[in-house]
Design a protein around this motif. Structure first.
Motif, PDB file in Angstrom:
ATOM      1  N   ASN B   2      51.358  22.606  65.740  1.00  0.00           N
ATOM      2  CA  ASN B   2      52.775  22.389  65.997  1.00  0.00           C
ATOM      3  C   ASN B   2      52.961  21.211  66.951  1.00  0.00           C
ATOM      4  O   ASN B   2      52.007  20.580  67.404  1.00  0.00           O
ATOM      5  N   THR B   4      53.909  20.835  70.073  1.00  0.00           N
ATOM      6  CA  THR B   4      53.356  20.840  71.420  1.00  0.00           C
ATOM      7  C   THR B   4      51.888  20.484  71.420  1.00  0.00           C
ATOM      8  O   THR B   4      51.416  19.668  72.224  1.00  0.00           O
ATOM      9  N   MET B   5      51.167  21.099  70.474  1.00  0.00           N
ATOM     10  CA  MET B   5      49.736  20.836  70.380  1.00  0.00           C
ATOM     11  C   MET B   5      49.470  19.346  70.188  1.00  0.00           C
ATOM     12  O   MET B   5      48.623  18.751  70.839  1.00  0.00           O
ATOM     13  N   LYS B   7      51.323  16.884  70.975  1.00  0.00           N
ATOM     14  CA  LYS B   7      51.663  16.117  72.183  1.00  0.00           C
ATOM     15  C   LYS B   7      50.582  16.256  73.244  1.00  0.00           C
ATOM     16  O   LYS B   7      50.143  15.278  73.847  1.00  0.00           O
ATOM     17  N   ILE B   8      50.160  17.506  73.446  1.00  0.00           N
ATOM     18  CA  ILE B   8      49.132  17.730  74.460  1.00  0.00           C
ATOM     19  C   ILE B   8      47.870  16.956  74.108  1.00  0.00           C
ATOM     20  O   ILE B   8      47.321  16.226  74.939  1.00  0.00           O
TER      21      ILE B   8
END
Lengths: 558, 267
Positions: B2, B4-5, B7-8
């Protein structure tokens, strides 16, 4: 013994491996002030948190995270709303602190040592020049970012009720940032530092009533010397940073307390709903905003370092040792103070150099208290927006006026030599390959085909420059004549001025130049640049300057 | 994966890669950059030193440090780099010898040279800052290669030959240059540097000290400079002892006579 017994029983029951895993989880929970391994994993995966939400525990338990709100309104987290300029200012402050401490290790603020220490940093400290470049670029970046932060706040009207005081502390932080940059400017103790700060402190001298005392307090003496250097150093590394930290926390507390203002389109005029965020509009700091910020700062760091490593940023300069007896031909303030230098050219230094800037910053500070327009929408604020446009244009024009291109008339022959062989930096002659500077006396009127191609090119440039500078003077005269012709009844003084134009400022009529290149020492050539000109009805005039050029000196690479 | 993953991962990978690559980038260049930069700044020191030498030292030590016989020693000679330290019994390095002499002057005079080495360092009341003294030393030390390397042998100071059948005035004119008078008093017809200008000395000399003819006055001023001090030197009131007291013994009577006669032509 009871404790050990308990542990032994636990291990027997769970098995050693499981027990160690559990202990590790406890450790992780302590370190994150509330999140265990599974919570961290869920955080990274973007899963919903369990209930009760351990991510909120972090905000209540950890010092650094308690400073940050646990969620924001989703409208203010879009990059285009704030551009994260406040975060970026803080980032630059931390970057400057880290690189500054590195530089402090190798630097002593005394006139005897400062410049030598700078050379040591550049020549004998691994990563010294790199860190110095970051520090310098960071300082300039911080001035830009703080300025843009204020522009953004102004344009979105975010300084209005209830954020007036936040704005006021912001103005203080802007001043502190400028003072930070300015006090750091003196520390390399080179010509650039010495003369830029001399201009700055001479302005302090012009302040009404307290001027002389203020200057004495700043420098510890009538002119810049050991006392001034130490005081600027203490301002730079101690006093101003402490002031910034102090005011920053007030500023940031206010930001969190009243919230970041929503885009004006989402609110009724006069309303402020920043702190009332409906549950479906919340974006939590953990993990969304946190990762956003980290990626953003990572990219900024990437760009900063790339600018330095690929040489796009020319790097922190180091000119000759500060010399109070030798005024450079053009002294220029740091670019963010050029507008004041521009003002100074317009009139009385007390009014233009002290009173006007004080009024400008004073006006900035009280904007929220005199702007009674409740609307933050641009279409409702024609005066405020027009005022902004006007001041930005003024800023650009004044900055340009602060450069030597405006109203500085130096003798044309000196100007020619300054371009050929500047006192600082490289210039065409030093940029020429040392071996290709052919020994001999070269004259722009002659055919210099005996010289190397590079030297011939220099002579062509020399001739062009003499012509160009002469034409500048001719144009100057034409302007003055045209202006005086418009005056219907010129006074005798004006008529005399006109008559004397050629006598006082003849330009370089029949101008030519000579470049005399001699072998002086091992790897050292002596270069004498001479400019000759013959004003009408007068004998030949000449201006000359001598330079020594060493094979190994590399002004190009700073 | 997803949002967030992604981006991180991008964030962390970018930061780590960036930090690593950039530091490596700089680290790779540092071993070459540091010495190059050092050479650069040493070269700049020589350039600065040349300017300072030109402005302050050539009057006595001669153009390009060739020295002026009887006035001040050559600084570009092999002897200066090989045996001078032993001669004077100095145990420091060549650089500290030069720096301390420039800084503190020469406390003990030498019978060979008439000019006095002034105290140039700021801490001894002179005009030069410590970095400038160091730059001058860098410039002087830069002669070592040519002086000791053989190429510079020709750069030994050679006194201007004076023809034996020269007239007294010609002899005096040659002495004015070779004894370094111009170092302080300036070229004939020009302005003075440290001492008063000699321009028009013949017209003034007769009326300076009552009871002395022009020739007597000039003669006395050379052999006994402190007998009468003119009030104005280019750098302020003329100081007693500034001009060497040894010309009376250095110059033969014929040479003295020639110098006086030459100066009498400067009207």
């Amino acid at each position: 013994m009871g404790v050990i017994n308990n542990v032994t029983q636990e291990i027997r029951k769970e098995g050693l491996f499981q027990w160690m895993l559990r202990q590790l989880d406890v450790l992780i929970t302590r370190l994150t002030t509330g999140m265990n391994w599974n919570d961290l994993r869920a955080l990274a995966r973007g899963d919903e948190p369990r209930r009760p939400n351990p991510r909120l525990t972090v905000h209540s338990e950890s010092f650094w995270f308690h400073i940050k709100p646990s969620y924001y309104h989703q409208s203010v987290t879009k990059i285009g709303h704030t551009f994260r300029l406040g975060l970026l200012s803080t980032y630059f402050f931390i970057l400057e602190t880290i690189t500054g401490i590195f530089l402090m290790i190798f630097y002593a603020p005394t006139p005897e040592r400062a410049y030598g220490d700078m050379i040591t940093i550049m020549t004998n400290v691994p990563f010294g020049q790199f860190v110095r470049d970051i520090h310098r670029l960071g300082a300039e970046g911080m001035v830009i970012v703080v300025f843009l932060h204020m522009v953004r706040t102004y344009l979105t009207g975010s300084y209005k009720k209830p954020r007036q005081f936040t704005w006021l502390t912001g103005v203080v932080l802007l001043l502190a940032t400028l003072l930070m940059s300015f006090s750091g400017y003196l520390l390399p103790w080179d010509q650039l530092a010495y003369w830029a700060v001399t201009i700055g402190t001479s302005m302090a001298d012009k302040a009404p009533l307290v001027g002389t005392q203020a200057k004495l307090l700043l420098l510890g003496a009538p002119s810049i010397g050991a006392g001034g250097l130490l005081r600027f150093y203490l301002l730079h590394v101690l006093f101003v940073p402490l002031a910034i930290i102090f005011v920053f926390f007030i500023h940031y507390y206010k930001v969190v307390r009243v919230g970041i203002s929503l885009p004006s389109s989402q609110e009724e005029v006069g309303q402020d709903t920043a702190k009332r965020v409906p549950a479906d509009k919340r974006r939590y700091y953990l993990p969304d905003i946190f990762t956003d910020e980290m990626v953003f700062l990572g990219l900024v760091t990437f760009i900063l370092l790339a600018l330095i490593i690929f040489g796009i940023y020319p790097g922190a300069p180091l000119e000759h040792h500060a010399n109070p007896n030798k005024t450079p031909l053009h002294t220029e303030a740091p670019w963010y103070f050029l507008w004041i230098q521009g003002l100074l050219k317009l009139g009385d230094p007390t009014i233009m150099g002290v009173i006007v800037p004080t009024l400008v910053f004073g006006f900035l500070a009280i904007i929220p208290y005199i702007d009674f327009n409740p609307s933050r929408k641009a279409k409702d604020r024609p005066v405020a927006i027009a005022l902004w446009m006007l001041s930005m244009s003024l800023l650009v024009v004044l900055t340009w006026m602060g450069t030597p291109y405006f109203m500085v008339e130096s003798p044309p022959a000196e100007e020619v030599v300054q371009i050929m062989l500047p006192e600082e930096k490289a210039g065409p002659v030093r940029q020429t390959d040392w071996d290709k500077l052919t020994l001999g006396e070269w004259d722009t009127r002659n055919d210099n085909s005996a010289a190397s191609f590079e030297t011939q090119k220099l002579m062509v440039l020399f001739a062009d420059l003499i012509h160009e500078e002469h034409m500048k003077v001719v144009e100057r005269h034409e302007e003055k004549v045209a202006k005086l012709e418009k005056v219907r009844n010129p006074t005798p003084a004006q008529q005399e001025d006109l008559a004397n134009l050629l006598a006082t400022d003849p330009g370089l009529p029949n101008g030519y130049g000579k470049l005399i290149i001699e072998n002086w020492q091992d790897s050292l050539k002596k270069v004498t640049a001479r400019v000759f000109w013959t004003p009408e009805g007068s004998t030949e005039q000449t201006f000359e300057k001598t330079f020594y050029i060493h094979d190994q000196a590399d002004y190009d690479n700073r | 994966m997803n949002n967030t993953m992604i981006k991180i991962t991008t964030g962390i990978v970018t930061m780590l890669l960036m930090a690593g690559i950039f530091v490596l980038f700089v680290a790779r260049d540092e071993p070459n950059r540091l010495p190059a930069k050092e050479a650069d700044f040493s070269a700049r020191a020589v350039e600065n030193g040349a300017m300072i030498f030109e402005a302050n030292c050539v009057g006595c030590h001669g153009v390009q440090g060739k020295g002026i016989p009887g006035v001040a020693p050559a600084l570009n000679s092999p002897e200066f780099f090989t045996t001078r330290l032993q001669e004077v019994g100095y145990v420091g390095s060549q650089r500290t010898f030069i720096e301390s002499t420039v800084n503190a002057g020469r406390p003990v005079g030498s019978g060979q040279y008439s000019a006095v080495m002034a105290t140039w360092g700021q801490q001894y009341g002179g005009p030069l800052r410590p970095d400038q003294v160091s730059d001058v030393a860098s410039f002087i030390l830069n002669w070592e290669a040519t002086a000791v390397g053989g190429e510079g042998q020709a750069a030994q100071p050679t006194p201007t030959p004076i023809p034996s059948d020269a007239s007294p005035v010609e002899l005096g004119q040659a002495l004015y240059t070779s004894k370094g008078c111009a170092g302080c008093h300036g070229e004939p017809g020009g302005a003075g540097i440290v001492g008063p200008s000699m321009t028009g000395i013949a017209s003034r000399a007769g009326s300076t000290v009552p009871g002395q003819s022009a020739e007597e006055y000039i003669h006395e001023s050379i052999v006994n400079p402190n007998a009468y001090l003119v009030p104005e030197c280019p750098t302020g009131p003329c100081a007693a002892g500034l001009m060497p007291q040894t010309f009376g013994t250095l110059l033969s009577p014929a040479e003295l006579d020639g110098l006086v006669q030459y100066l009498m032509t400067l009207e």
